[in-house]
Design a protein around this motif. Structure first.
Motif, PDB file in Angstrom:
ATOM      1  N   THR A   1      -2.062  -1.219   7.931  1.00 21.07           N
ATOM      2  CA  THR A   1      -1.085  -2.285   8.168  1.00 21.07           C
ATOM      3  C   THR A   1      -1.456  -3.100   9.403  1.00 21.07           C
ATOM      4  OG1 THR A   1       0.581  -0.816   7.220  1.00 21.07           O
ATOM      5  CG2 THR A   1       1.385  -2.772   8.366  1.00 21.07           C
TER       6      THR A   1
ATOM      7  N   GLN B   1       5.395   4.908   2.413  1.00 11.72           N
ATOM      8  CA  GLN B   1       4.825   6.227   2.612  1.00 11.72           C
ATOM      9  C   GLN B   1       5.429   7.207   1.630  1.00 11.72           C
ATOM     10  OE1 GLN B   1       6.132   9.200   4.873  1.00 11.72           O
ATOM     11  NE2 GLN B   1       4.303  10.248   4.113  1.00 11.72           N
TER      12      GLN B   1
ATOM     13  N   ALA C   1       4.429  -1.568   3.423  1.00 12.31           N
ATOM     14  CA  ALA C   1       3.833  -0.239   3.239  1.00 12.31           C
ATOM     15  C   ALA C   1       4.898   0.776   2.829  1.00 12.31           C
ATOM     16  CB  ALA C   1       3.149   0.202   4.520  1.00 12.31           C
TER      17      ALA C   1
ATOM     18  N   PRO D   1       0.840  -1.204   0.000  1.00 10.10           N
ATOM     19  CA  PRO D   1       0.000   0.000   0.000  1.00 10.10           C
ATOM     20  C   PRO D   1       0.875   1.255   0.000  1.00 10.10           C
ATOM     21  CG  PRO D   1       0.058  -0.949   2.206  1.00 10.10           C
ATOM     22  CD  PRO D   1       0.905  -1.835   1.338  1.00 10.10           C
TER      23      PRO D   1
ATOM     24  N   ASP E   1       0.720   5.423   0.341  1.00 11.84           N
ATOM     25  CA  ASP E   1      -0.146   6.538   0.718  1.00 11.84           C
ATOM     26  C   ASP E   1       0.692   7.693   1.247  1.00 11.84           C
ATOM     27  OD1 ASP E   1      -3.483   6.205   1.356  1.00 11.84           O
ATOM     28  OD2 ASP E   1      -2.473   8.049   1.969  1.00 11.84           O
TER      29      ASP E   1
ATOM     30  N   LEU F   1      -1.663   4.586   6.672  1.00  7.57           N
ATOM     31  CA  LEU F   1      -0.878   3.372   6.423  1.00  7.57           C
ATOM     32  C   LEU F   1      -0.729   2.532   7.681  1.00  7.57           C
ATOM     33  CD1 LEU F   1       2.035   4.495   4.092  1.00  7.57           C
ATOM     34  CD2 LEU F   1       0.177   2.917   3.556  1.00  7.57           C
TER      35      LEU F   1
END
Ligand code: AVJ
Length: 326
Positions: free
Chosen positions: A121, A137, A135, A109, A111, A117
C-alpha cells in the motif's frame, strides 16, 4: 490483536502436529511466508533458474494493451481484486496502463499478511498518487463474500504467480468453485498457470545452484523452532526437489539425514525421524494447456482468452462465469 495472534498460533501448532504425526510426514507450504520466508521468496524470484516470474512479467509487459482490452476495462467502474498480492511488481504494469487510460477502478489487494499489505500500500501510494487502494487483510473467501453483498461494481480478480500450483489438481477445482460462488456474470478471473515443459527446466527452478530454495524450505524448520519452541537442527535435514512428468507435479521434501528425535515444546511432544525419512513440503503443479480448459469447465467457468510468453512456458488465462445452460 492479542487473541487473533493466539488463534493463528494454535492453527500453526495444530497443523504442525498433524503433519509430523502423519505417515508420510508433511508440513504445509502456506507457512513458508514469515518475514524471512517472504524475503527468501523475493530472492527466488530473482534467480536465473526461476523462470516463472520472468515469463509472467514478459506477458504483463508485452501484452498490457491486449490484457486491458480483454478485461473490457473501459466499459465502466470495477474493482481490481488481487488474491495474495505479494510485492505487486507485475500488477503495477497493469495499474500504470489502466491509470494512463483513465480506467475507473479501485485496487483491492487481499492478503493474509498485514505486513505485506502495508508494504504494498505504501509503495503504490507513492508510485501512483491518483490510485484508489482498498487493502483487505484476511482469508480470500471471507473477504470476497463481503464483496458480493457490498459492491455492485464489476470485479476483476487476479490470482497470479502460479500460486494455484500449490493446490494440486482436486484442490484447485474446489478453490475455483468457491470463487465462482461469489462472482457475477460480468466479472472476470485472471489466473497465472505454469505450463509443463522440459522436465529439467522445471526441476532446476526448484533446485537452484545457490541453494536459495533449500534455504526457503529449511526456514520453515527455523520458524517452528522459534514460534513453537522446537529443536530442529537444520544441518540434519537436506532439501530434495523432484519433478514427475506424468502428473506434472514438482514436489519438494526435507530429508532427515539421520535417525533423530525432535521435541516441540508448544505441543509437548517428540517426533521420531528415521534415517532418510522425508517430510513432504510443497507441490507446484504444472499444467498442460488442455488441463486449463478442463479445470475451467469443471468449476463452471469458460476461458475468454489465454496470454502466453514467447517460450510458451507460462499462461495467464482469463475466465468468465459460464453461461447458464438451463
Ligand atoms: C509462490 C507457490 C508460485 O510454487 O513456484 C518457489 C513457491 N517454492 N520456489 C512456486 C516456490 C519454491 C512458488 N509459488
Amino acid at each position: 490483536m492479542q487473541s487473533s495472534t493466539a488463534i493463528q498460533q494454535n492453527t500453526f501448532a495444530d497443523d504442525v502436529h498433524r503433519g509430523l504425526s502423519a505417515a508420510p510426514k508433511f508440513l504445509s507450504s502456506k507457512y513458508f511466508y514469515d518475514d524471512e520466508g517472504s524475503r527468501l521468496f523475493q530472492e527466488i524470484m530473482k534467480l536465473p533458474e526461476y523462470y516463472l516470474t520472468k515469463a509472467e512479467f514478459e506477458i504483463f509487459s508485452e501484452q498490457t494493451k491486449e490484457i486491458y482490452a480483454a478485461f473490457e476495462a473501459e466499459t465502466g467502474a470495477f474493482d481490481l481484486i488481487e488474491l495474495g498480492a505479494g510485492d505487486g511488481t507485475k500488477t503495477s504494469l497493469l495499474i500504470d496502463f489502466f491509470l494512463e487510460r483513465q480506467a475507473e477502478f479501485t485496487y483491492v489487494p487481499i492478503d493474509i499478511s498485514a505486513e505485506a499489505l502495508k508494504f504494498l500500500t505504501e509503495k503504490f501510494a507513492k508510485q501512483f498518487p491518483e490510485l484508489s487502494i482498498q487493502a483487505e487483510q484476511g482469508d480470500y473467501f471471507r473477504t470476497l463474500e463481503t464483496f458480493k453483498s457490498k459492491s455492485a461494481r464489476r470485479k476483476i480478480i487476479l490470482f497470479l504467480g502460479s500460486n494455484i500450483g500449490n493446490f494440486g489438481k482436486a484442490q484447485a477445482q474446489d478453490f475455483f468453485k468457491g470463487l465462482r460462488a461469489v462472482m457475477n456474470t460480468g466479472d472476470r478471473l485472471f489466473i497465472g498457470f505454469d505450463l509443463q515443459k522440459d522436465p529439467r527446466t522445471i526441476l532446476r527452478a526448484y533446485d537452484d545452484a545457490r541453494g536459495v530454495t533449500a534455504e526457503f524450505n529449511l526456514n520453515l524448520l527455523a520458524r517452528i523452532n522459534r514460534e513453537l519452541g522446537a529443536t530442529f537442527n537444520r544441518a540434519d535435514f537436506s532439501h530434495y526437489a523432484s519433478y514427475h512428468p506424468i502428473d506434472g507435479a514438482a514436489r519438494s521434501f526435507l530429508i532427515s539425514r539421520k535417525a533423530q528425535t525432535v521435541f516441540v515444546k508448544a505441543l509437548n511432544e517428540s517426533f521420531e525421524f528415521a534415517a532418510w525419512e522425508p517430510i513432504f513440503m510443497e507441490i507446484s503443479q504444472k499444467y498442460m494447456p488442455e488441463m486449463i480448459n478442463e479445470l475451467a469447465q469443471a468449476s463452471d467457468f469458460e476461458v475468454v482468452e489465454n496470454f502466453s510468453d514467447d517460450k510458451q512456458f507460462y499462461v495467464n488465462s482469463l475466465w468468465q462465469p459460464a453461461e447458464k445452460t438451463e
